[in-house]
Scaffold this motif. Structure first.
Motif, PDB file in Angstrom:
ATOM      1  N   LEU A 140       0.834  -1.210   0.000  1.00 48.84           N
ATOM      2  CA  LEU A 140       0.000   0.000   0.000  1.00 48.84           C
ATOM      3  C   LEU A 140       0.865   1.256   0.000  1.00 48.84           C
ATOM      4  CD1 LEU A 140      -2.570  -1.272   2.637  1.00 48.84           C
ATOM      5  CD2 LEU A 140      -3.202  -0.473   0.343  1.00 48.84           C
ATOM      6  N   ARG A 141       0.421   2.239  -0.765  1.00 50.40           N
ATOM      7  CA  ARG A 141       1.088   3.538  -0.720  1.00 50.40           C
ATOM      8  C   ARG A 141       0.564   4.301   0.502  1.00 50.40           C
ATOM      9  NH1 ARG A 141      -0.434   3.036  -6.176  1.00 50.40           N
ATOM     10  NH2 ARG A 141      -2.266   4.339  -5.802  1.00 50.40           N
ATOM     11  N   GLU A 142       1.338   5.273   0.946  1.00 48.57           N
ATOM     12  CA  GLU A 142       0.948   5.984   2.170  1.00 48.57           C
ATOM     13  C   GLU A 142      -0.462   6.579   2.071  1.00 48.57           C
ATOM     14  OE1 GLU A 142       3.529   8.855   4.125  1.00 48.57           O
ATOM     15  OE2 GLU A 142       2.145   8.467   5.785  1.00 48.57           O
ATOM     16  N   GLU A 143      -0.774   7.178   0.906  1.00 45.23           N
ATOM     17  CA  GLU A 143      -2.108   7.808   0.822  1.00 45.23           C
ATOM     18  C   GLU A 143      -3.222   6.750   0.872  1.00 45.23           C
ATOM     19  OE1 GLU A 143       0.202   7.985  -1.547  1.00 45.23           O
ATOM     20  OE2 GLU A 143      -0.640   7.777  -3.550  1.00 45.23           O
ATOM     21  N   GLU A 144      -2.908   5.540   0.416  1.00 48.30           N
ATOM     22  CA  GLU A 144      -3.911   4.468   0.491  1.00 48.30           C
ATOM     23  C   GLU A 144      -4.088   4.010   1.950  1.00 48.30           C
ATOM     24  OE1 GLU A 144      -3.636   1.967  -3.599  1.00 48.30           O
ATOM     25  OE2 GLU A 144      -1.855   1.900  -2.319  1.00 48.30           O
ATOM     26  N   ILE A 145      -3.002   3.968   2.683  1.00 47.27           N
ATOM     27  CA  ILE A 145      -3.094   3.585   4.104  1.00 47.27           C
ATOM     28  C   ILE A 145      -4.001   4.582   4.825  1.00 47.27           C
ATOM     29  CG2 ILE A 145      -1.789   3.350   6.269  1.00 47.27           C
ATOM     30  CD1 ILE A 145       0.634   2.467   4.577  1.00 47.27           C
ATOM     31  N   LEU A 146      -3.757   5.864   4.569  1.00 45.46           N
ATOM     32  CA  LEU A 146      -4.558   6.900   5.232  1.00 45.46           C
ATOM     33  C   LEU A 146      -6.018   6.810   4.807  1.00 45.46           C
ATOM     34  CD1 LEU A 146      -1.979   9.821   4.964  1.00 45.46           C
ATOM     35  CD2 LEU A 146      -2.605   8.516   7.021  1.00 45.46           C
ATOM     36  N   SER A 147      -6.227   6.438   3.541  1.00 47.65           N
ATOM     37  CA  SER A 147      -7.600   6.341   3.061  1.00 47.65           C
ATOM     38  C   SER A 147      -8.322   5.140   3.706  1.00 47.65           C
ATOM     39  CB  SER A 147      -7.539   6.285   1.536  1.00 47.65           C
ATOM     40  OG  SER A 147      -8.634   5.668   1.007  1.00 47.65           O
ATOM     41  N   ILE A 148      -7.619   4.043   3.950  1.00 44.04           N
ATOM     42  CA  ILE A 148      -8.250   2.898   4.640  1.00 44.04           C
ATOM     43  C   ILE A 148      -8.565   3.268   6.098  1.00 44.04           C
ATOM     44  CG2 ILE A 148      -7.894   0.514   5.432  1.00 44.04           C
ATOM     45  CD1 ILE A 148      -6.286   0.053   2.812  1.00 44.04           C
ATOM     46  N   VAL A 149      -7.679   4.034   6.717  1.00 45.11           N
ATOM     47  CA  VAL A 149      -7.965   4.500   8.085  1.00 45.11           C
ATOM     48  C   VAL A 149      -9.290   5.271   8.074  1.00 45.11           C
ATOM     49  CG1 VAL A 149      -7.199   6.066   9.930  1.00 45.11           C
ATOM     50  CG2 VAL A 149      -5.540   4.535   8.824  1.00 45.11           C
ATOM     51  N   GLN A 150      -9.439   6.135   7.072  1.00 46.73           N
ATOM     52  CA  GLN A 150     -10.703   6.903   6.955  1.00 46.73           C
ATOM     53  C   GLN A 150     -11.889   5.988   6.692  1.00 46.73           C
ATOM     54  OE1 GLN A 150     -10.371   9.982   4.018  1.00 46.73           O
ATOM     55  NE2 GLN A 150      -8.952  11.162   5.278  1.00 46.73           N
ATOM     56  N   ASP A 151     -11.665   4.930   5.915  1.00 42.57           N
ATOM     57  CA  ASP A 151     -12.760   3.979   5.646  1.00 42.57           C
ATOM     58  C   ASP A 151     -13.270   3.354   6.949  1.00 42.57           C
ATOM     59  OD1 ASP A 151     -12.528   4.449   2.937  1.00 42.57           O
ATOM     60  OD2 ASP A 151     -11.358   2.640   2.526  1.00 42.57           O
ATOM     61  N   PHE A 152     -12.364   3.062   7.878  1.00 37.10           N
ATOM     62  CA  PHE A 152     -12.810   2.522   9.170  1.00 37.10           C
ATOM     63  C   PHE A 152     -13.675   3.570   9.900  1.00 37.10           C
ATOM     64  CE2 PHE A 152      -9.660  -0.836   8.552  1.00 37.10           C
ATOM     65  CZ  PHE A 152     -10.265  -1.921   9.182  1.00 37.10           C
ATOM     66  N   GLY A 153     -13.312   4.839   9.759  1.00 37.72           N
ATOM     67  CA  GLY A 153     -14.120   5.902  10.357  1.00 37.72           C
ATOM     68  C   GLY A 153     -15.497   5.976   9.710  1.00 37.72           C
ATOM     69  N   GLU A 154     -15.528   5.919   8.385  1.00 41.14           N
ATOM     70  CA  GLU A 154     -16.804   5.974   7.664  1.00 41.14           C
ATOM     71  C   GLU A 154     -17.693   4.774   8.024  1.00 41.14           C
ATOM     72  OE1 GLU A 154     -17.444   9.063   6.764  1.00 41.14           O
ATOM     73  OE2 GLU A 154     -18.335   8.240   4.916  1.00 41.14           O
ATOM     74  N   ALA A 155     -17.060   3.610   8.150  1.00 43.71           N
ATOM     75  CA  ALA A 155     -17.820   2.408   8.536  1.00 43.71           C
ATOM     76  C   ALA A 155     -18.446   2.618   9.912  1.00 43.71           C
ATOM     77  CB  ALA A 155     -16.895   1.192   8.550  1.00 43.71           C
ATOM     78  N   THR A 156     -17.709   3.267  10.788  1.00 42.73           N
ATOM     79  CA  THR A 156     -18.218   3.523  12.145  1.00 42.73           C
ATOM     80  C   THR A 156     -19.394   4.504  12.088  1.00 42.73           C
ATOM     81  OG1 THR A 156     -16.012   3.133  12.979  1.00 42.73           O
ATOM     82  CG2 THR A 156     -17.530   4.301  14.458  1.00 42.73           C
ATOM     83  N   ARG A 157     -19.249   5.514  11.273  1.00 40.92           N
ATOM     84  CA  ARG A 157     -20.352   6.479  11.112  1.00 40.92           C
ATOM     85  C   ARG A 157     -21.610   5.748  10.633  1.00 40.92           C
ATOM     86  NH1 ARG A 157     -22.716   8.875   7.056  1.00 40.92           N
ATOM     87  NH2 ARG A 157     -21.230   8.176   5.470  1.00 40.92           N
TER      88      ARG A 157
END
Ligand SMILES: Cc1cc2nc3c(=O)[nH]c(=O)nc-3n(C[C@H](O)[C@H](O)[C@H](O)COP(=O)(O)O)c2cc1C
Length: 385
Positions: A140-157
């Motif tokens: 994974l590229r760094e921006e993809e890692i950060l985007s998956i972190v955000q996906d966990f946030g969106e899933a929580t929302r």
């Protein structure tokens, strides 16, 4: 059974969040969602049959990103179109008195190419899987890692919006969070790999993002749990000492519970300073005073559950047993212990309300579930302590 039965004692995970007893339905993939990740009728029926007694139901793992789908028929929480089905699922569980907890997940390098976007299997590093040596894994590229972190946030929302009482972050069983934490699968040389602190960065970033989302969006008590595997078999894999370090860092961030994934509750460490004391006891000593610990692993009978609770671990999850006996807690509570099934026969699918894809896996995987020619109940189990 008596009102003093430890199994039936309520447990406050935090102020205003009381679980009605100590038993939890373990997260179990059922391969039965629609192809687009939306919830199916079969799943609703399966959870309906199992939500009437336990204190909490942790759902099958739900994918948070299109790059993280691990299984056929996996439930999704990746897009708003998943919301109506998730709403029904949460309601089905909560209306029967159990807390509905959505397990949120990214499969990382274990994903099948035909299930992920563009056939692109991603992970921390390109360390090939033994079972699929030809399959490259794209780091994974760094921006993809950060985007998956955000996906966990969106899933929580979405889980909040759908009416769940909490989420469990799937950091166990070899999936993406564990892949980052393990030196065996994480060979990165940037800030997301290397020493122990760097390998923890991704799991901790996910926990922090999930907690940030809860603080921002939840208008009711909403809990956050984290599931981890304590050790890996590989020489350079996770050790119990590594797990002590990870759980200390997790506990500092005050999740509502930590959930240790074990196939046998009483299993001993592979390699550790102390290889005699069961892992669960060492973990309870290490973090039990900071964060409630949930444990799991080959618990079938009420006596086995009472013995496990006597360790001080406050919450126990039942995996295969709650598939075999949907009314496990109800039978303990109404003094029908001897009727608790501890095995199934190949004819039981409809009686036990098990979706067909899960049922086919159960009966076609020898040794996974206790399958026999006739149903065995606790009474017939002479080995019960
Ligand atoms: C059919 C099946 C599906 C599973 N799927 C998941 C899953 O989605 N997420 C997870 O964290 N563990 C999963 N597990 C592991 C269980 O949660 C549990 O840890 C394991 O079965 C050991 O508990 P048991 O001995 O009570 O079955 C699964 C287990 C089974 C049997």
């Amino acid at each position: 059974m008596s009102s003093q039965d430890p199994i039936l004692q309520p447990f406050a995970l935090r102020d205003n969040f009381v679980v009605r007893n100590r038993m939890v339905m373990a997260p179990m993939t059922n391969f039965s969602s629609h192809a687009d990740g939306t919830v199916s009728e079969e799943e609703i029926a399966y959870y309906t049959a199992r939500s009437g007694g336990v204190g909490m139901v942790i759902t099958a793992c739900a994918y948070v990103s299109t790059s993280g789908v691990g299984f056929d028929g996996e439930i999704g929480v990746q897009a708003d179109r998943h919301l109506p089905g998730l709403r029904r699922l949460a309601e089905t569980i909560e209306v029967r008195g159990a807390k509905a907890i959505l397990q949120i997940f990214h499969g990382g390098r274990t994903c099948r190419p035909d299930l992920v976007e563009n056939g692109d299997v991603v992970g921390p590093s390109d360390v090939r899987l033994e079972r699929a040596p030809a399959q490259p894994i794209r780091p994974l590229r760094e921006e993809e890692i950060l985007s998956i972190v955000q996906d966990f946030g969106e899933a929580t929302r979405r889980a909040i919006k759908a009416g769940f009482s909490g989420v469990e972050i799937h950091g166990a069983n070899g999936y993406l969070l564990q892949q980052f934490f393990s030196a065996h699968t994480n060979r990165r040389t940037d800030d997301w790999g290397g020493d122990l602190q760097r390998r923890m960065r991704f799991p901790l970033a996910v926990l922090e993002e999930v907690q940030r989302t809860v603080a921002l969006h939840a208008d009711r008590p909403f809990i956050v749990g984290y599931r981890f595997s304590p050790e890996e078999a590989d020489d350079d894999g996770i050790t119990l000492e590594d797990t002590f370090a990870l759980t200390s860092e997790l506990a500092k961030r005050k999740p509502d519970y930590l959930h240790v994934s074990l196939s046998d509750f009483w299993s001993r460490p592979r390699r550790a300073a102390d290889i005699e004391t069961p892992r669960v006891l060492q973990l309870q000593r290490h973090i039990g005073h900071l964060t409630p610990l949930m444990a799991v692993g080959s618990i079938h009978t009420p006596d086995e559950a009472r013995l496990a609770l006597a360790t001080g671990v406050p919450l126990l999850a039942l995996g295969r047993e709650i598939v075999v006996e949907p009314e496990w807690v109800e039978k303990v509570a109404s003094n029908r212990t001897n009727d608790i099934r501890i095995s199934l026969t190949k004819q039981d699918r409809e009686t036990l309300v098990v979706p067909e894809p899960l049922w086919n896996s159960i009966v076609n995987t020898p040794g996974w579930f206790p399958v026999s020619d006739e149903v065995k109940c606790v009474e017939a189990d002479k080995s019960t302590p």
